[in-house]
Scaffold this motif. Structure first.
Motif, short mmCIF file in Angstrom:
data_model
loop_
_atom_site.label_atom_id
_atom_site.label_comp_id
_atom_site.label_asym_id
_atom_site.label_seq_id
_atom_site.Cartn_x
_atom_site.Cartn_y
_atom_site.Cartn_z
N HIS A 11 30.26 -2.13 32.07
CA HIS A 11 29.31 -2.13 31.05
C HIS A 11 28.01 -2.02 31.50
CE1 HIS A 11 32.20 -2.10 27.63
NE2 HIS A 11 32.86 -3.36 28.17
N ASP A 12 27.74 -2.85 32.35
CA ASP A 12 26.39 -2.88 33.22
C ASP A 12 25.97 -1.73 34.00
OD1 ASP A 12 24.02 -4.31 33.91
OD2 ASP A 12 24.69 -4.46 35.90
N ILE A 13 27.02 -1.12 34.59
CA ILE A 13 26.89 0.39 35.19
C ILE A 13 26.34 1.41 34.20
CG2 ILE A 13 28.02 2.11 36.53
CD1 ILE A 13 29.33 -0.23 37.94
N ILE A 14 27.39 1.47 33.14
CA ILE A 14 27.21 2.44 32.19
C ILE A 14 25.65 2.09 31.47
CG2 ILE A 14 27.63 3.08 29.50
CD1 ILE A 14 30.68 2.56 30.78
N ARG A 15 25.28 0.66 31.08
CA ARG A 15 24.02 0.48 30.79
C ARG A 15 22.86 1.01 31.43
NH1 ARG A 15 20.35 -3.42 31.49
NH2 ARG A 15 21.97 -4.52 32.44
N ARG A 16 22.95 0.76 32.66
CA ARG A 16 21.83 0.94 33.83
C ARG A 16 21.78 2.47 33.91
NH1 ARG A 16 22.41 -2.70 39.13
NH2 ARG A 16 24.06 -0.84 39.42
N THR A 17 22.96 3.04 34.19
CA THR A 17 22.90 4.63 34.03
C THR A 17 22.33 5.23 32.57
OG1 THR A 17 25.05 4.68 35.27
CG2 THR A 17 24.51 6.65 34.39
N LYS A 18 22.39 4.65 31.50
CA LYS A 18 22.05 5.40 30.30
C LYS A 18 20.28 4.95 30.44
CE LYS A 18 23.64 4.25 26.57
NZ LYS A 18 24.34 3.35 25.25
N GLN A 19 19.89 3.86 30.84
CA GLN A 19 18.47 3.66 31.34
C GLN A 19 17.97 4.73 32.00
OE1 GLN A 19 18.35 -0.23 32.54
NE2 GLN A 19 18.31 -1.15 30.31
N TYR A 20 18.63 5.13 33.17
CA TYR A 20 18.22 6.02 33.99
C TYR A 20 18.12 7.29 33.64
CZ TYR A 20 18.60 9.14 38.40
OH TYR A 20 18.59 10.18 38.94
N PRO A 38 27.76 10.86 32.25
CA PRO A 38 28.08 11.81 33.58
C PRO A 38 28.35 10.99 34.90
CG PRO A 38 26.07 12.53 32.52
CD PRO A 38 26.40 11.18 31.96
N ALA A 39 29.29 11.49 35.66
CA ALA A 39 29.70 10.82 36.72
C ALA A 39 28.63 11.22 37.92
CB ALA A 39 31.00 11.62 37.30
N TRP A 40 27.80 12.24 37.75
CA TRP A 40 26.68 12.38 38.83
C TRP A 40 25.77 11.34 38.51
CZ3 TRP A 40 21.82 13.13 37.09
CH2 TRP A 40 21.85 13.45 35.75
N ALA A 41 25.39 10.88 37.41
CA ALA A 41 24.49 9.72 36.91
C ALA A 41 25.10 8.54 37.70
CB ALA A 41 24.13 9.80 35.63
N VAL A 42 26.18 8.23 37.38
CA VAL A 42 26.88 6.85 37.95
C VAL A 42 26.82 6.94 39.38
CG1 VAL A 42 28.90 5.49 38.10
CG2 VAL A 42 28.31 6.66 36.04
N HIS A 43 26.93 8.02 40.16
CA HIS A 43 26.85 8.22 41.48
C HIS A 43 25.45 7.76 41.73
CE1 HIS A 43 27.14 9.51 45.57
NE2 HIS A 43 26.30 10.24 45.48
N GLU A 44 24.43 8.17 41.21
CA GLU A 44 23.10 7.99 41.60
C GLU A 44 22.87 6.35 41.33
OE1 GLU A 44 20.46 10.00 42.31
OE2 GLU A 44 21.87 11.61 42.45
N ILE A 45 23.60 5.74 40.48
CA ILE A 45 23.43 4.40 40.26
C ILE A 45 24.02 3.48 41.29
CG2 ILE A 45 23.59 2.14 38.83
CD1 ILE A 45 21.45 4.25 38.11
N VAL A 46 25.35 3.74 41.37
CA VAL A 46 26.20 2.93 42.34
C VAL A 46 26.28 3.29 43.74
CG1 VAL A 46 28.62 2.22 42.45
CG2 VAL A 46 27.43 2.50 40.30
N ALA A 47 26.09 4.76 43.91
CA ALA A 47 25.80 5.33 45.38
C ALA A 47 27.22 5.15 46.06
CB ALA A 47 24.79 4.56 46.23
#
Length: 50
Positions: A11-20, A38-47
């Motif tokens: 949930h935290d990863i999704i929240r931070r990705t949405k902010q990004y 999107p998966a590409w945005a999660v990749h930007e956050i989690v690396a």
């Protein structure tokens, strides 16, 4: 959660990705009811490779 993250972490990863995404100009993700990003945005956050 399928990648091994616990529910709160996911949930935290999704929240931070949405902010990004909103900062990048994707206003669609500004709503509370949007729970998919999107998966590409999660990749930007989690690396990590998805």
């Amino acid at each position: 959660m399928k990648l091994g993250f616990k529910e709160n972490q996911a949930h935290d990863i999704i929240r931070r990705t949405k902010q990004y995404l909103v900062q990048k100009g994707y206003g669609y993700y500004n709503g509370r009811r949007i729970g998919v990003v999107p998966a590409w945005a999660v990749h930007e956050i989690v690396a990590i490779d998805l």
